[in-house]
Motif scaffolding. Structure first.
Motif, short mmCIF file in Angstrom:
data_model
loop_
_atom_site.label_atom_id
_atom_site.label_comp_id
_atom_site.label_asym_id
_atom_site.label_seq_id
_atom_site.Cartn_x
_atom_site.Cartn_y
_atom_site.Cartn_z
N ARG A 15 0.92 -1.25 -0.28
CA ARG A 15 0.00 0.10 -0.52
C ARG A 15 0.47 1.11 -0.50
NH1 ARG A 15 -3.96 -1.93 5.47
NH2 ARG A 15 -4.73 -3.60 4.07
N GLY A 16 1.85 1.41 -0.31
CA GLY A 16 2.74 2.65 0.46
C GLY A 16 2.99 3.42 -0.84
N SER A 17 3.09 4.12 -0.62
CA SER A 17 2.27 5.31 -1.96
C SER A 17 3.98 5.90 -2.15
CB SER A 17 2.00 6.61 -0.87
OG SER A 17 2.20 7.27 -0.14
N ASP A 18 4.75 6.45 -2.69
CA ASP A 18 5.89 7.04 -3.43
C ASP A 18 6.28 8.67 -2.11
OD1 ASP A 18 6.19 5.73 -6.21
OD2 ASP A 18 5.17 7.74 -6.23
N GLN A 19 5.00 8.73 -1.12
CA GLN A 19 5.21 9.86 -0.48
C GLN A 19 5.64 8.96 1.46
OE1 GLN A 19 2.34 12.40 0.73
NE2 GLN A 19 3.65 13.08 2.32
N ASP A 20 4.80 7.75 0.85
CA ASP A 20 5.56 7.21 2.25
C ASP A 20 7.12 6.50 1.80
OD1 ASP A 20 3.33 6.85 3.66
OD2 ASP A 20 2.58 5.80 2.29
N LEU A 21 7.11 5.91 0.87
CA LEU A 21 8.38 5.34 -0.02
C LEU A 21 9.65 6.37 0.40
CD1 LEU A 21 7.52 3.14 -3.32
CD2 LEU A 21 8.15 2.31 -0.77
N GLN A 22 9.61 7.81 0.14
CA GLN A 22 10.57 8.37 -0.23
C GLN A 22 10.52 9.08 1.95
OE1 GLN A 22 11.20 10.86 -2.24
NE2 GLN A 22 13.54 10.99 -0.70
N ALA A 23 9.90 9.08 2.85
CA ALA A 23 9.63 8.95 3.73
C ALA A 23 10.67 8.15 4.79
CB ALA A 23 8.82 9.08 4.60
N ILE A 24 10.55 6.24 3.75
CA ILE A 24 10.89 5.15 4.88
C ILE A 24 12.13 5.80 4.16
CG2 ILE A 24 11.35 2.93 4.90
CD1 ILE A 24 8.24 3.08 3.85
N TYR A 25 12.63 5.89 2.63
CA TYR A 25 14.35 6.28 2.48
C TYR A 25 14.71 7.44 3.85
CZ TYR A 25 17.91 7.58 -0.82
OH TYR A 25 18.54 7.68 -0.77
N ASP A 26 14.35 8.43 3.10
CA ASP A 26 14.34 9.48 4.43
C ASP A 26 14.91 9.49 6.17
OD1 ASP A 26 14.59 11.23 2.55
OD2 ASP A 26 12.67 12.63 3.16
N ALA A 27 14.48 8.24 6.32
CA ALA A 27 14.59 7.89 7.83
C ALA A 27 15.79 6.86 7.76
CB ALA A 27 13.85 7.28 8.52
N LEU A 28 16.17 6.22 6.64
CA LEU A 28 17.34 5.03 6.51
C LEU A 28 18.41 6.37 5.87
CD1 LEU A 28 18.02 2.67 6.34
CD2 LEU A 28 17.74 2.29 3.57
N HIS A 29 18.50 7.12 4.88
CA HIS A 29 19.48 8.31 5.15
C HIS A 29 20.39 8.60 6.67
CE1 HIS A 29 22.04 10.87 3.23
NE2 HIS A 29 21.69 11.03 3.24
N GLU A 30 19.32 9.19 7.02
CA GLU A 30 19.23 9.64 8.59
C GLU A 30 20.35 8.47 9.40
OE1 GLU A 30 19.57 12.97 9.32
OE2 GLU A 30 18.68 13.06 7.55
N LEU A 31 19.52 7.16 9.54
CA LEU A 31 19.72 6.53 9.97
C LEU A 31 21.52 5.56 9.90
CD1 LEU A 31 19.14 4.03 12.46
CD2 LEU A 31 18.32 2.70 10.67
N GLU A 32 21.30 6.10 8.58
CA GLU A 32 22.89 6.11 8.32
C GLU A 32 23.97 6.51 8.28
OE1 GLU A 32 25.32 4.26 4.33
OE2 GLU A 32 23.44 5.22 3.75
N ILE A 33 23.66 7.99 8.58
CA ILE A 33 24.40 9.77 8.44
C ILE A 33 24.93 8.67 10.23
CG2 ILE A 33 24.52 11.74 9.31
CD1 ILE A 33 22.73 11.46 6.74
N ALA A 34 23.70 8.76 11.19
CA ALA A 34 24.11 8.77 12.12
C ALA A 34 24.93 7.89 13.20
CB ALA A 34 22.75 9.15 12.85
N VAL A 35 25.22 6.72 12.44
CA VAL A 35 25.55 5.51 12.78
C VAL A 35 26.97 5.51 11.79
CG1 VAL A 35 26.02 3.08 11.94
CG2 VAL A 35 23.81 3.54 12.59
N LEU A 36 27.58 6.17 10.97
CA LEU A 36 28.44 6.35 10.70
C LEU A 36 29.08 7.68 11.54
CD1 LEU A 36 28.02 6.08 6.97
CD2 LEU A 36 28.92 4.51 7.91
N GLN A 37 28.50 8.59 11.91
CA GLN A 37 29.42 9.46 12.76
C GLN A 37 29.54 8.46 14.51
OE1 GLN A 37 26.31 12.67 13.37
NE2 GLN A 37 27.22 13.27 11.17
N GLY A 38 28.66 7.04 14.65
CA GLY A 38 29.54 6.94 15.83
C GLY A 38 28.16 6.98 16.65
N ASN A 39 27.04 7.37 16.54
CA ASN A 39 25.67 7.56 16.98
C ASN A 39 25.38 6.24 17.71
OD1 ASN A 39 26.63 10.19 17.75
ND2 ASN A 39 25.29 10.99 16.12
N ILE A 40 24.63 6.59 18.75
CA ILE A 40 23.37 5.37 19.04
C ILE A 40 22.74 5.53 18.09
CG2 ILE A 40 21.84 4.16 20.64
CD1 ILE A 40 23.94 4.90 23.04
#
Length: 231
Positions: A118-143
């Motif tokens: 059911r996910g819309s393009d907007q939903d997919l973008q939100a999931i992708y953005d969250a994944l991108h932010e997660l990756e940045i935080a992890v690479l910076q050594g954050n929890i």
């Protein structure tokens, strides 16, 4: 049990440490009756009130069962589960990580399935953005617990089921507390950061591809692995 030094601060935590140490050394076995309040108080040079407090906390955490007139018994859970619960008590974590993971599995596995359908393009973008932010935080050594939660909440919204979204919202504080505990524990181990990120990417890729079965399987694998890494 062999006596270890007991700190005066947070006495009941120190008593829990003694019991955990006994299990780790296999001096205590799950299902076994614990020494009496009087014995532990004398052995550890603490008050019986402190021992009683420790027993009450362990009962609430699902570690022991208090049988009035009989004594206090370790539950028949696995050794690993009981030690994980005692670690949570010692760290002051109020949420039971294992039980929370089981609940998340029940909800999020199918939420991911529906998000792929059911996910819309907007939903997919939100999931992708969250994944991108997660990756940045992890690479910076954050929890990166907040970023992790944002990713999972985005999937819950993408499921297109208002009840699933509301339940996840109601659980969000506990999920965040659980993520802080589990991520700080698991990400301290070498290579776990990249492994966890890869699991999140697999979930996103399956949702983006519209492969509902693979999406559900990827989420199931991820949450099972989180639980195993924590234990």
């Amino acid at each position: 049990m062999k006596r270890l030094p007991v700190k005066k601060k947070r006495v009941y935590h120190a008593i829990v440490e003694q019991i955990k140490s006994g299990m780790e050394k296999e001096e205590l076995v799950h299902g076994e009756k614990l020494p009496s309040e009087r014995y532990l108080a004398d052995e550890l040079s603490v008050s019986r009130t402190s021992v009683k407090e420790a027993f009450s906390v362990l009962e609430a955490a699902g570690v022991v069962e208090i049988k009035h007139g009989s004594g206090v018994y370790l539950r028949k859970n696995t050794k690993e589960d009981l030690i994980a619960k005692m670690n949570a008590v010692i760290r002051g974590v109020t949420v039971d990580i294992v039980e929370l993971m089981e609940l998340r599995l029940a909800i999020e596995r199918d939420a991911t399935y529906y998000a792929a359908i059911r996910g819309s393009d907007q939903d997919l973008q939100a999931i992708y953005d969250a994944l991108h932010e997660l990756e940045i935080a992890v690479l910076q050594g954050n929890i990166a617990a907040e970023e992790d939660l944002t990713f999972h909440m985005a999937i819950a919204r993408a499921a297109g089921n208002s009840v699933i979204e509301k339940v996840m919202y109601m659980l969000s504080d506990q999920v965040l507390a659980g993520l802080k505990e589990s991520r700080s524990n698991t990400l301290s181990q070498p290579n776990n950061s990249r492994t966890v990120l890869e699991e999140h990417r697999n979930i996103y890729d399956a949702i983006k591809a519209g492969d509902a079965l693979k999406a559900r399987e990827s989420m199931s694998t991820h949450l099972h692995n989180v639980k195993e890494r924590y234990l």
